[in-house]
Design a protein around this motif. Structure first.
Motif, PDB file in Angstrom:
ATOM      1  N   ILE A 119       0.807  -1.213   0.000  1.00  0.00           N
ATOM      2  CA  ILE A 119       0.000   0.000   0.000  1.00  0.00           C
ATOM      3  C   ILE A 119       0.846   1.270   0.000  1.00  0.00           C
ATOM      4  CG2 ILE A 119      -0.240   0.303   2.497  1.00  0.00           C
ATOM      5  CD1 ILE A 119      -3.235   0.829   2.013  1.00  0.00           C
ATOM      6  N   VAL A 120       2.094   1.183   0.473  1.00  0.00           N
ATOM      7  CA  VAL A 120       2.919   2.390   0.580  1.00  0.00           C
ATOM      8  C   VAL A 120       3.509   2.830  -0.756  1.00  0.00           C
ATOM      9  CG1 VAL A 120       3.536   1.862   2.967  1.00  0.00           C
ATOM     10  CG2 VAL A 120       5.037   1.128   1.123  1.00  0.00           C
ATOM     11  N   ILE A 121       3.571   1.916  -1.737  1.00  0.00           N
ATOM     12  CA  ILE A 121       4.325   2.204  -2.955  1.00  0.00           C
ATOM     13  C   ILE A 121       3.799   3.426  -3.692  1.00  0.00           C
ATOM     14  CG2 ILE A 121       5.031   1.292  -5.185  1.00  0.00           C
ATOM     15  CD1 ILE A 121       6.382   0.014  -2.762  1.00  0.00           C
ATOM     16  N   VAL A 122       2.502   3.476  -3.900  1.00  0.00           N
ATOM     17  CA  VAL A 122       1.920   4.573  -4.668  1.00  0.00           C
ATOM     18  C   VAL A 122       1.953   5.876  -3.878  1.00  0.00           C
ATOM     19  CG1 VAL A 122      -0.171   5.333  -5.859  1.00  0.00           C
ATOM     20  CG2 VAL A 122       0.492   2.949  -5.945  1.00  0.00           C
ATOM     21  N   ALA A 123       2.083   5.796  -2.549  1.00  0.00           N
ATOM     22  CA  ALA A 123       2.092   6.997  -1.715  1.00  0.00           C
ATOM     23  C   ALA A 123       3.487   7.606  -1.564  1.00  0.00           C
ATOM     24  CB  ALA A 123       1.530   6.666  -0.328  1.00  0.00           C
ATOM     25  N   LEU A 124       4.518   6.977  -2.126  1.00  0.00           N
ATOM     26  CA  LEU A 124       5.893   7.443  -1.902  1.00  0.00           C
ATOM     27  C   LEU A 124       6.123   8.900  -2.307  1.00  0.00           C
ATOM     28  CD1 LEU A 124       7.966   4.285  -2.942  1.00  0.00           C
ATOM     29  CD2 LEU A 124       7.582   5.168  -0.627  1.00  0.00           C
TER      30      LEU A 124
ATOM     31  N   ASP B 158       4.057  11.440  -2.361  1.00  0.00           N
ATOM     32  CA  ASP B 158       3.416  12.313  -1.383  1.00  0.00           C
ATOM     33  C   ASP B 158       4.158  12.292  -0.047  1.00  0.00           C
ATOM     34  OD1 ASP B 158       1.224  11.633  -3.419  1.00  0.00           O
ATOM     35  OD2 ASP B 158       0.255  13.195  -2.235  1.00  0.00           O
ATOM     36  N   MET B 159       4.648  11.141   0.339  1.00  0.00           N
ATOM     37  CA  MET B 159       5.453  11.056   1.566  1.00  0.00           C
ATOM     38  C   MET B 159       6.709  11.912   1.440  1.00  0.00           C
ATOM     39  SD  MET B 159       5.473   7.027   2.574  1.00  0.00           S
ATOM     40  CE  MET B 159       3.972   6.134   2.982  1.00  0.00           C
ATOM     41  N   ALA B 160       7.374  11.805   0.296  1.00  0.00           N
ATOM     42  CA  ALA B 160       8.599  12.570   0.095  1.00  0.00           C
ATOM     43  C   ALA B 160       8.338  14.061   0.193  1.00  0.00           C
ATOM     44  CB  ALA B 160       9.211  12.222  -1.259  1.00  0.00           C
ATOM     45  N   GLY B 161       7.257  14.511  -0.433  1.00  0.00           N
ATOM     46  CA  GLY B 161       6.945  15.933  -0.383  1.00  0.00           C
ATOM     47  C   GLY B 161       6.522  16.406   0.990  1.00  0.00           C
ATOM     48  N   SER B 162       5.764  15.599   1.710  1.00  0.00           N
ATOM     49  CA  SER B 162       5.260  15.989   3.025  1.00  0.00           C
ATOM     50  C   SER B 162       6.342  15.982   4.095  1.00  0.00           C
ATOM     51  CB  SER B 162       4.122  15.050   3.438  1.00  0.00           C
ATOM     52  OG  SER B 162       3.700  15.288   4.753  1.00  0.00           O
ATOM     53  N   LEU B 163       7.233  14.974   4.041  1.00  0.00           N
ATOM     54  CA  LEU B 163       8.227  14.799   5.110  1.00  0.00           C
ATOM     55  C   LEU B 163       9.622  15.260   4.711  1.00  0.00           C
ATOM     56  CD1 LEU B 163       7.183  11.217   6.321  1.00  0.00           C
ATOM     57  CD2 LEU B 163       6.495  13.422   7.281  1.00  0.00           C
ATOM     58  N   GLY B 164       9.795  15.674   3.474  1.00  0.00           N
ATOM     59  CA  GLY B 164      11.130  16.043   3.017  1.00  0.00           C
ATOM     60  C   GLY B 164      12.058  14.842   2.971  1.00  0.00           C
ATOM     61  N   ALA B 165      11.528  13.683   2.552  1.00  0.00           N
ATOM     62  CA  ALA B 165      12.298  12.444   2.564  1.00  0.00           C
ATOM     63  C   ALA B 165      13.189  12.336   1.331  1.00  0.00           C
ATOM     64  CB  ALA B 165      11.345  11.249   2.620  1.00  0.00           C
ATOM     65  N   SER B 166      14.373  11.787   1.515  1.00  0.00           N
ATOM     66  CA  SER B 166      15.293  11.537   0.411  1.00  0.00           C
ATOM     67  C   SER B 166      15.016  10.169  -0.196  1.00  0.00           C
ATOM     68  CB  SER B 166      16.736  11.575   0.918  1.00  0.00           C
ATOM     69  OG  SER B 166      16.974  10.491   1.826  1.00  0.00           O
ATOM     70  N   LEU B 167      15.756   9.819  -1.249  1.00  0.00           N
ATOM     71  CA  LEU B 167      15.593   8.512  -1.866  1.00  0.00           C
ATOM     72  C   LEU B 167      15.904   7.391  -0.876  1.00  0.00           C
ATOM     73  CD1 LEU B 167      15.169   6.599  -4.254  1.00  0.00           C
ATOM     74  CD2 LEU B 167      17.585   6.953  -4.862  1.00  0.00           C
TER      75      LEU B 167
ATOM     76  N   GLY C 251      11.111  -5.666  -7.046  1.00  0.00           N
ATOM     77  CA  GLY C 251      12.115  -4.729  -6.547  1.00  0.00           C
ATOM     78  C   GLY C 251      12.183  -3.407  -7.270  1.00  0.00           C
ATOM     79  N   VAL C 252      11.690  -3.343  -8.510  1.00  0.00           N
ATOM     80  CA  VAL C 252      11.732  -2.096  -9.283  1.00  0.00           C
ATOM     81  C   VAL C 252      10.420  -1.325  -9.165  1.00  0.00           C
ATOM     82  CG1 VAL C 252      12.279  -1.106 -11.559  1.00  0.00           C
ATOM     83  CG2 VAL C 252      13.321  -3.249 -10.877  1.00  0.00           C
ATOM     84  N   PHE C 253       9.385  -1.942  -8.595  1.00  0.00           N
ATOM     85  CA  PHE C 253       8.072  -1.309  -8.528  1.00  0.00           C
ATOM     86  C   PHE C 253       8.065   0.073  -7.859  1.00  0.00           C
ATOM     87  CE2 PHE C 253       4.105  -3.812  -9.522  1.00  0.00           C
ATOM     88  CZ  PHE C 253       4.711  -4.555 -10.516  1.00  0.00           C
ATOM     89  N   PRO C 254       8.780   0.276  -6.756  1.00  0.00           N
ATOM     90  CA  PRO C 254       8.754   1.620  -6.144  1.00  0.00           C
ATOM     91  C   PRO C 254       9.210   2.712  -7.101  1.00  0.00           C
ATOM     92  CG  PRO C 254       9.698   0.035  -4.623  1.00  0.00           C
ATOM     93  CD  PRO C 254       9.567  -0.672  -5.942  1.00  0.00           C
ATOM     94  N   TYR C 255      10.212   2.418  -7.920  1.00  0.00           N
ATOM     95  CA  TYR C 255      10.751   3.429  -8.823  1.00  0.00           C
ATOM     96  C   TYR C 255       9.841   3.632 -10.030  1.00  0.00           C
ATOM     97  CZ  TYR C 255      14.429   1.833  -5.799  1.00  0.00           C
ATOM     98  OH  TYR C 255      15.131   1.449  -4.683  1.00  0.00           O
ATOM     99  N   LEU C 256       9.161   2.570 -10.452  1.00  0.00           N
ATOM    100  CA  LEU C 256       8.147   2.735 -11.497  1.00  0.00           C
ATOM    101  C   LEU C 256       7.020   3.638 -11.020  1.00  0.00           C
ATOM    102  CD1 LEU C 256       7.844  -0.928 -12.882  1.00  0.00           C
ATOM    103  CD2 LEU C 256       8.867   1.042 -14.041  1.00  0.00           C
ATOM    104  N   SER C 257       6.608   3.460  -9.766  1.00  0.00           N
ATOM    105  CA  SER C 257       5.544   4.296  -9.212  1.00  0.00           C
ATOM    106  C   SER C 257       5.959   5.765  -9.162  1.00  0.00           C
ATOM    107  CB  SER C 257       5.179   3.808  -7.804  1.00  0.00           C
ATOM    108  OG  SER C 257       4.245   4.675  -7.195  1.00  0.00           O
ATOM    109  N   ILE C 258       7.183   6.026  -8.746  1.00  0.00           N
ATOM    110  CA  ILE C 258       7.681   7.409  -8.692  1.00  0.00           C
ATOM    111  C   ILE C 258       7.767   8.002 -10.090  1.00  0.00           C
ATOM    112  CG2 ILE C 258       9.705   8.824  -8.125  1.00  0.00           C
ATOM    113  CD1 ILE C 258      10.179   6.927  -5.745  1.00  0.00           C
ATOM    114  N   TRP C 259       8.222   7.217 -11.058  1.00  0.00           N
ATOM    115  CA  TRP C 259       8.297   7.685 -12.452  1.00  0.00           C
ATOM    116  C   TRP C 259       6.907   8.029 -12.989  1.00  0.00           C
ATOM    117  CZ3 TRP C 259       6.806   4.651 -16.973  1.00  0.00           C
ATOM    118  CH2 TRP C 259       7.160   5.239 -18.194  1.00  0.00           C
ATOM    119  N   LEU C 260       5.947   7.157 -12.736  1.00  0.00           N
ATOM    120  CA  LEU C 260       4.593   7.386 -13.239  1.00  0.00           C
ATOM    121  C   LEU C 260       3.993   8.675 -12.688  1.00  0.00           C
ATOM    122  CD1 LEU C 260       3.172   3.751 -12.946  1.00  0.00           C
ATOM    123  CD2 LEU C 260       3.595   4.994 -15.074  1.00  0.00           C
TER     124      LEU C 260
END
Length: 498
Positions: free
Chosen positions: A23-28, A30-39, A275-284
């Motif tokens: 469930i967290v993958i598609v939210a990455l 928004d998490m990065a923008g809200s929390l100032g998270a790095s890669l 293993g590549v799904f998180p980065y595909l989600s960020i790209w999309l």
């Protein structure tokens, strides 16, 4: 309710537990923008949950046998709920990562007891029915994760992907206390806490080293020192397991080629497929501008194909040797992953469609077969240990896959961004908007697509090598013989979550 209450209680917890892998993958973004998270922060948000599951699963199962399986399940669910609340209230990436760790701790207590609770509650045809429903719920959780995560993130906020666990946890605990009887193993069982600790250190240090190598380089002092810690922890684990009266893992099983190749195949399966799904989600979302819901739907072909193949293939492929199912499935995953590595600056989500579908066919073949193959490769008295080990390998493979392919991704992106590792990590972490004033948009699109192609090529190669290894070295009895050994703890893969 008295008859089917245990099934509902266990399925509620299983659904919630496996949903939180995906469930967290598609939210990455928004998490990065809200929390100032790095890669690296985002990588740890994903990895630490899987690592906690991998590190504690075997130990939690042994502890449940001693203290009571119902007690462990209830305690794990309560702990998971409290950690979920804290995740939703996180004020920074460090707090979120820490609470995701605690989520994994609670999840290990739940996951280690689900099938043993069902096995104690049902017999005969009722048990077969219960296990079938449990398997369907597991697959549904994996498939619905990206869609539900996208819907909650888009309609409310990313924090609600964690808050939604609270009412489900309350219902699961209430039903468990009301309908599930306590069960334990015979007296005399001991928990190998020393083995649990040193394995956790090994898994954590190895993953940390790979994540840091993406930023610091493989030759940096921090990377080398952490790899040395991982090597020492692995050596300590071997020593501890040899001396333990009741070890987490009987090391004599590693002298069985079939068992070893199944463990390697399980790791490669989760790594290559997801293993590549998180980065595909960020790209999309950050490059193609898709909403969280649309990004989740774009990744659904893998989940849909896997669900159909697993459901239909169970009967049609019942007599097929597991080495052909697992080896052939891994080759399909490899081919499907390589088929996605065709991205360019002008590509959109449709470029992934065919490859995701082919990989999904492979997932549908491999996931149901791994557990039975693990059971068939060991003596009957080691069946429980083999079941726990194969799921530990899967979770560890997923965590390492996210880390390794993230390093491959950023390394290629660095080359395309004139050697700027900082820009590459910002882009991969969802920070395209912050780079656009200084870097032309077509350059960002080209760099991200190139990085994804490199990561997908690496993942495809891993799956294909593992597939050939399974076809060459796996020797197990026919599926019917393995099935007689009993059910195995086999949660669905993190489909489309990743």
């Amino acid at each position: 309710m008295r008859k089917w209450g245990p099934l509902v209680a266990v399925c509620l917890g299983t659904f919630m537990l496996l949903l939180d892998v995906s469930i967290v993958i598609v939210a990455l973004p928004d998490m990065a923008g809200s929390l100032g998270a790095s890669l690296s922060d985002l990588q740890w948000v994903i990895d630490i949950y899987a690592l906690a599951l991998a590190a504690l699963l075997l130990g939690a199962g042994a502890a449940a046998d001693v203290t009571g399986r119902r007690r462990m399940y209830v305690a794990g669910t309560g702990f998971f709920a409290a950690a979920s609340l804290a995740c939703g209230l996180a004020t920074g990436p460090s707090m979120l990562i820490a609470m995701r760790t605690l989520q994994g701790v609670g999840g290990a207590g739940m996951l280690a007891t689900t099938l043993s609770l069902l096995g104690a509650a049902y017999q005969g045809r009722d048990r077969s029915f219960a296990l079938g429903i449990w398997g369907a719920v597991s697959g549904a959780a994996a498939a619905l994760g990206p869609i539900l995560g996208g819907a909650l993130t888009q309609a409310l906020d990313w924090r609600w992907i964690f808050f939604v666990n609270l009412p489900v946890s309350v219902a699961a605990i209430w039903l468990t206390l009301r309908t599930v009887s306590e069960s334990r193993s015979p007296a005399g069982r001991r928990v190998d806490w020393a083995g649990t600790v040193v394995f956790a250190v090994f898994a954590g240090a190895l993953t940390f080293a790979v994540v840091r190598a993406g930023e610091d380089g493989w030759g940096s002092f921090r990377t080398v020192a952490t790899l040395a810690v991982a090597a020492l922890a692995l050596a300590a684990f071997v020593v501890v397991e040899r001396r333990a009266a009741q070890p987490l893992l009987d090391l004599s099983l590693l002298r069985r080629p079939s068992f070893v190749v199944i463990m390697a195949g399980a790791m490669a399966f989760n790594a290559a497929a997801f293993g590549v799904f998180p980065y595909l989600s960020i790209w999309l979302q950050t490059l193609l501008g898709m909403s969280p819901v649309k990004a989740g739907l774009a990744l659904m072909p893998l989940a849909g194909a896997a669900f159909v193949v697993a459901a239909v293939g169970g009967r049609l492929l019942h007599g097929v040797e597991r080495r052909y199912l697992i080896g052939g499935g891994l080759l399909l995953i490899g081919g499907g992953t390589l088929g996605q590595a065709v991205l360019g600056a002008g590509s959109d989500w449709t470029a992934l469609l065919a490859g995701l579908t082919v990989a999904g066919f492979g997932v549908g073949l491999v996931s149901p077969a791994l557990g039975g193959a693990a059971l068939a490769s060991v003596p009957a008295h080691s069946a429980g240990m083999a079941g726990g080990a194969v799921n530990t390998a899967r979770q560890l493979g997923y965590a390492l896959g996210v880390a390794v392919f993230g390093t491959v991704l950023t390394s290629r992106m660095t080359d395309d961004l004139d050697g700027s590792a900082r820009a590459a990590h910002a882009l991969a972490g969802g920070g395209a908007a912050t780079l656009r004033p200084g870097i032309p948009d077509h350059v960002l699109h080209t760099a991200f697509a190139s990085g994804l192609d490199a990561a997908l090529l690496a993942a495809g190669a891993v799956a294909i090598l593992a597939g050939f290894a399974v076809l060459l070295f796996l020797r197990t009895p026919a599926p019917v013989a393995a099935a007689q050994a009993g059910p195995v703890l086999q949660p669905a893969a993190p489909v489309a979550r990743p």
